[in-house]
Write a protein that holds these residues in place. Structure first.
Motif, PDB file in Angstrom:
ATOM      1  N   GLY A  76       0.784  -1.228   0.000  1.00  0.00           N
ATOM      2  CA  GLY A  76       0.000   0.000   0.000  1.00  0.00           C
ATOM      3  C   GLY A  76       0.819   1.283   0.000  1.00  0.00           C
ATOM      4  N   VAL A  77       2.096   1.184  -0.332  1.00  0.00           N
ATOM      5  CA  VAL A  77       2.962   2.359  -0.368  1.00  0.00           C
ATOM      6  C   VAL A  77       3.109   2.798  -1.819  1.00  0.00           C
ATOM      7  N   ASP A  78       2.763   4.049  -2.088  1.00  0.00           N
ATOM      8  CA  ASP A  78       2.921   4.598  -3.424  1.00  0.00           C
ATOM      9  C   ASP A  78       4.361   5.074  -3.577  1.00  0.00           C
ATOM     10  N   LEU A  79       5.126   4.375  -4.382  1.00  0.00           N
ATOM     11  CA  LEU A  79       6.536   4.685  -4.567  1.00  0.00           C
ATOM     12  C   LEU A  79       6.786   4.875  -6.065  1.00  0.00           C
ATOM     13  N   ALA A 113       9.837   6.196   4.780  1.00  0.00           N
ATOM     14  CA  ALA A 113       8.882   6.295   5.889  1.00  0.00           C
ATOM     15  C   ALA A 113       8.551   7.756   6.199  1.00  0.00           C
ATOM     16  N   ARG A 114       9.522   8.645   6.034  1.00  0.00           N
ATOM     17  CA  ARG A 114       9.297  10.071   6.302  1.00  0.00           C
ATOM     18  C   ARG A 114       8.353  10.709   5.300  1.00  0.00           C
ATOM     19  N   THR A 115       8.396  10.262   4.060  1.00  0.00           N
ATOM     20  CA  THR A 115       7.634  10.929   3.008  1.00  0.00           C
ATOM     21  C   THR A 115       6.281  10.291   2.741  1.00  0.00           C
ATOM     22  N   ALA A 122       6.217   1.397   4.785  1.00  0.00           N
ATOM     23  CA  ALA A 122       7.407   1.791   4.027  1.00  0.00           C
ATOM     24  C   ALA A 122       8.637   1.034   4.516  1.00  0.00           C
ATOM     25  N   VAL A 123       8.775   0.906   5.816  1.00  0.00           N
ATOM     26  CA  VAL A 123       9.913   0.171   6.381  1.00  0.00           C
ATOM     27  C   VAL A 123       9.798  -1.310   6.038  1.00  0.00           C
TER      28      VAL A 123
END
Length: 168
Positions: A76-79, A113-115, A122-123
């Motif tokens: 679920g992380v948009d990268l 993780a910050r963004t 994210a991690v």
């Protein structure tokens, strides 16, 4: 229409610090490395093999960034691919430069993780991506050692013990 980006005194200090650290690192490197020996080695380098290695490393970075992006999307992380690629290059640089070989991966995890909206996901994306790499490398090593004709019984026994110790 966007407004032009202004450099604040803090931003200027940050840029000056980065520039100073880079110059200091180059100076230290020039004192620690025998430049003549490096030049001799570079002159002996085959341009064909150097080009092949460079192209292969670019392809590898493209594939690894894609793998991280796919792993992140499943969590679920948009990268964006461009971000994944630049972060992968930065992570690899840090892994090569700093002791331990995982600092770059930790930096990738921390920066993503910050963004992003979900720091945990994210991690986990970085951890799972690195874990998948370790599984592939370990599988390749095991297959190489067990299938090579030079691998005698003692090597196979040691390999089996290492696998059992690693799993347990």
């Amino acid at each position: 229409m966007s407004t032009p980006r202004r450099f604040t005194s803090g931003r200027r200090a940050s840029i000056a610090l980065r520039f100073g650290v880079s110059l200091g690192a180059l100076f230290l490197l020039s004192r620690l490395v025998d430049a003549e020996a490096v030049l001799v080695r570079l002159r002996a380098l085959s341009p064909t093999w150097a080009t092949a290695a460079l192209l292969l490393s670019v392809v590898q970075a493209l594939v690894l960034a894609w793998r991280w992006r796919v792993t992140a999307s499943r969590l679920g992380v948009d990268l964006p691919y461009r971000t994944a690629l630049s972060e992968y290059y930065l992570g690899n640089f840090l892994n090569q430069l700093l002791p331990g070989g995982v600092t770059g991966d930790a930096a990738r995890a921390w920066r993503s993780a910050r963004t992003g909206p979900s720091a945990g996901a994210a991690v986990r994306a970085v951890v799972l991506e690195r874990l998948s790499a370790q599984i592939v490398m370990s599988t390749g090593a095991v297959l190489s050692l067990t299938l090579l004709p030079a691998a005698d019984a003692a090597v196979r026994l040691a390999l089996a013990g290492a696998i059992v110790a690693g799993v347990g």
